[in-house]
Design a protein around this motif. Structure first.
Motif, short mmCIF file in Angstrom:
data_model
loop_
_atom_site.label_atom_id
_atom_site.label_comp_id
_atom_site.label_asym_id
_atom_site.label_seq_id
_atom_site.Cartn_x
_atom_site.Cartn_y
_atom_site.Cartn_z
N LYS A 157 50.46 -45.99 -28.24
CA LYS A 157 49.11 -46.42 -28.63
C LYS A 157 48.01 -46.39 -27.54
CE LYS A 157 45.93 -48.93 -31.63
NZ LYS A 157 45.92 -50.10 -32.69
N TRP A 158 48.79 -47.41 -26.52
CA TRP A 158 47.86 -47.46 -25.34
C TRP A 158 48.14 -46.77 -24.03
CZ3 TRP A 158 43.68 -51.16 -24.98
CH2 TRP A 158 43.56 -51.83 -26.29
N ASN A 159 48.82 -45.85 -24.09
CA ASN A 159 49.46 -44.95 -23.02
C ASN A 159 48.21 -44.05 -22.60
OD1 ASN A 159 50.41 -42.34 -21.93
ND2 ASN A 159 52.02 -43.86 -21.23
N LYS A 160 47.89 -44.14 -21.31
CA LYS A 160 46.65 -43.34 -20.98
C LYS A 160 47.02 -41.93 -21.22
CE LYS A 160 44.41 -46.84 -17.73
NZ LYS A 160 43.10 -46.87 -18.57
N ASP A 161 48.10 -41.26 -20.60
CA ASP A 161 48.49 -39.86 -20.76
C ASP A 161 48.32 -39.38 -22.12
OD1 ASP A 161 48.66 -39.68 -18.09
OD2 ASP A 161 50.80 -39.76 -18.20
N VAL A 162 48.57 -40.32 -23.02
CA VAL A 162 48.78 -39.92 -24.57
C VAL A 162 47.23 -40.15 -25.00
CG1 VAL A 162 49.49 -40.31 -26.82
CG2 VAL A 162 50.95 -40.76 -24.98
N ILE A 163 46.68 -40.98 -24.68
CA ILE A 163 45.16 -41.27 -24.96
C ILE A 163 44.18 -39.94 -24.87
CG2 ILE A 163 43.07 -42.44 -24.86
CD1 ILE A 163 44.92 -44.91 -24.60
N LYS A 164 44.56 -39.74 -23.28
CA LYS A 164 43.84 -38.33 -22.91
C LYS A 164 44.24 -37.16 -23.83
CE LYS A 164 43.23 -35.39 -18.97
NZ LYS A 164 43.45 -35.08 -17.46
N SER A 165 45.34 -36.91 -24.20
CA SER A 165 45.76 -35.72 -24.98
C SER A 165 44.98 -35.97 -26.14
CB SER A 165 47.26 -35.70 -25.17
OG SER A 165 47.58 -36.55 -25.99
N VAL A 166 44.52 -37.07 -27.10
CA VAL A 166 44.05 -37.05 -28.22
C VAL A 166 42.48 -36.79 -28.06
CG1 VAL A 166 43.38 -38.73 -29.84
CG2 VAL A 166 45.54 -38.77 -29.21
N CYS A 167 41.84 -37.42 -26.83
CA CYS A 167 40.43 -37.27 -26.77
C CYS A 167 39.67 -36.98 -25.52
CB CYS A 167 39.84 -38.55 -27.28
SG CYS A 167 40.43 -40.04 -25.79
N GLY A 168 40.75 -36.57 -24.49
CA GLY A 168 40.23 -36.00 -23.30
C GLY A 168 39.67 -36.99 -22.27
N ASN A 169 39.99 -38.38 -22.74
CA ASN A 169 39.40 -39.51 -21.92
C ASN A 169 40.63 -40.61 -21.65
OD1 ASN A 169 38.24 -41.62 -20.38
ND2 ASN A 169 36.70 -41.97 -21.81
N PRO A 170 41.42 -40.49 -20.59
CA PRO A 170 42.54 -41.48 -20.55
C PRO A 170 42.02 -42.91 -20.59
CG PRO A 170 41.76 -40.58 -18.37
CD PRO A 170 41.17 -39.74 -19.49
N ASP A 171 40.92 -43.31 -20.42
CA ASP A 171 40.22 -44.68 -20.26
C ASP A 171 39.63 -44.97 -21.56
OD1 ASP A 171 40.98 -45.36 -17.61
OD2 ASP A 171 39.42 -44.00 -16.96
N ALA A 172 39.88 -44.24 -22.58
CA ALA A 172 39.16 -44.55 -24.01
C ALA A 172 39.92 -45.60 -24.59
CB ALA A 172 38.92 -43.26 -24.55
N GLU A 173 39.19 -46.44 -25.32
CA GLU A 173 40.00 -47.51 -26.17
C GLU A 173 40.61 -47.04 -27.30
OE1 GLU A 173 39.23 -52.14 -27.63
OE2 GLU A 173 37.39 -51.15 -26.68
#
Length: 416
Positions: free
Chosen positions: A18-34
């Motif tokens: 849930k908090w992995n930056k690479d996975v977050i980026k793949s979901v929304c394009g922004n690795p720093d998104a909460e």
């Protein structure tokens, strides 16, 4: 005992997807998104469960587990939580709900046979059907754009039933948040019986029902339908990383066949940690869960009220269970399209292959990661995002403020 759900825990140093930056980026394009996306909560487990995990860790030997009381522990839980009386022989302990559903689909259907799946759907259900080369028979829920509520399309089900061998159902339903009463499930089971459909029902969110949960297993036995019901402690007690589930059978032959197939595949045993945490959760977790349910309902009500008052362009479809809910973003879609046209670099599909237009918008303009509605069944759900409010209230409040700012930006920039 009072349990603390308000303290924010730093999960960035753990293995949390849930908090992995690479996975977050793949979901929304922004690795720093909460992250407010994948369905796990940001709450520590009950103290008794944490204590059991610490005892096991301190023991420091993690050999093969053997716990003969697992089915009885689950039956005791089902009775305590749902007033559901089960015999141990109705229950099989296995390595997770998806694991079990995939094995059952492979075992009970043949290549090319039809499987009905209600849409929107938890995406792995669709992948299971496609991966095993069965025919996906989509059963879209009805959606009322005025009341913002989903409901079952019975006429469509009747039209599909003769073409199908199986129905993969979800109760409570993810992601619509629907909770089904006894009358509804009875009607469903009667259709299944009439058309000789086997129902596989995912009830992984059942323990998190805000009202009394009606188990499909009970209704199917009353009607005489064939049903397999999958339950688990994972969502309930926030131990999703420990794969463990209980599968209930109305048909003894299917149960025996399932146990045999698990044995053939050498996937009969749950891990030492999963077994330890599951037993501790079922035996000691009810007081924690009861307080959690109150906390989640307050968060859900807060989301609903905030958006209605401050961001009327967004509508929260308040769920009847669990910690995830759809947000209807239909009223901002034209503005988001304009933003994409003006700033295509923010909406790069290659940077976020697991996302969609709205998840990229909220990721880039609000710094928030949501599951895009398209993840649950394609473009028909592109107007939605799924929000996970299973996190301290302060996190939800911050997210709501960022959503408001992002929508205000759209209005100020693109409305003429």
């Amino acid at each position: 005992m009072h349990y603390d759900f308000d303290t924010v825990v730093d999960r960035t140093t753990s293995l949390s997807v849930k908090w992995n930056k690479d996975v977050i980026k793949s979901v929304c394009g922004n690795p720093d998104a909460e992250p407010f996306w994948v369905a796990d909560m940001d709450f520590p487990v009950a103290g008794e469960v944490a204590h059991a995990a610490r005892d096991l860790a301190q023991h420091a030997i993690f050999g093969y587990p053997h716990a003969e009381n697992q089915r009885q522990v689950f039956c005791n839980w089902a009775k305590m939580r749902h007033q559901l009386t089960l015999a141990e022989q109705e229950v099989v302990i296995s390595q997770g709900v998806l694991n079990s559903i995939a094995v059952l689909v492979e075992q009970l259907t043949r290549t090319g046979e039809g499987i009905i799946v209600p849409l929107p759907a938890y995406q792995p259900f669709l992948r299971i059907v496609r991966n095993l080369e069965r025919e996906l028979l989509s059963w879209p829920l009805l959606y009322d754009e005025e009341s913002h509520r989903f409901s079952l399309d019975w006429a469509k089900l009747e039209a599909l039933a003769d073409k199908a061998k199986m129905l993969i159902f979800c109760s409570p339903h993810n992601p619509s948040g629907l909770v089904f009463d006894h009358e509804t499930l009875t009607r469903l089971c009667k259709v299944a019986k009439e058309h000789d459909l086997t129902i596989i029902c995912d009830e992984i969110h059942a323990d998190l029902n805000f009202t009394d949960h009606v188990c499909l297993h009970t209704v199917a036995k009353e009607v005489g339908a064939t049903a397999i019901t999958c339950m688990a402690p994972s969502k309930t007690f926030n131990i999703a990383g420990e794969h463990y589930s209980a599968t209930l059978f109305t048909d003894a032959g299917m149960r025996s066949g399932f146990v045999h197939r698990l044995s053939q595949l050498f996937i009969t045993e749950t891990s030492t940690f999963a077994t330890t945490l599951a037993i501790a959760s079922y035996e000691h977790g009810l007081p924690w869960l009861q307080q959690l349910l109150g906390y989640l309902q307050k968060n859900a009500s807060m989301v609903e009220a905030f958006l209605a008052e401050r961001v009327p362009q967004l509508v929260f479809i308040k769920p009847g269970a669990s910690f995830i809910g759809f947000v209807d973003c239909s009223k901002i879609m034209d503005l988001v399209e304009k933003d994409r046209a003006a700033h295509p670099e923010l909406y790069d599909e290659k940077a976020s292959p697991g996302g969609g237009l709205l998840s990229r918008f909220f990721g880039q303009r609000a710094g928030l990661a949501f599951n895009d509605g398209t993840w649950f069944g394609g473009d028909a759900y592109q107007n939605f995002v799924r929000l996970n409010y299973g996190t301290p209230t302060s996190n939800v409040q911050r997210a709501l403020g960022k959503m408001e700012e992002a929508v205000n930006f759209l209005v100020a920039t693109y409305e003429s």
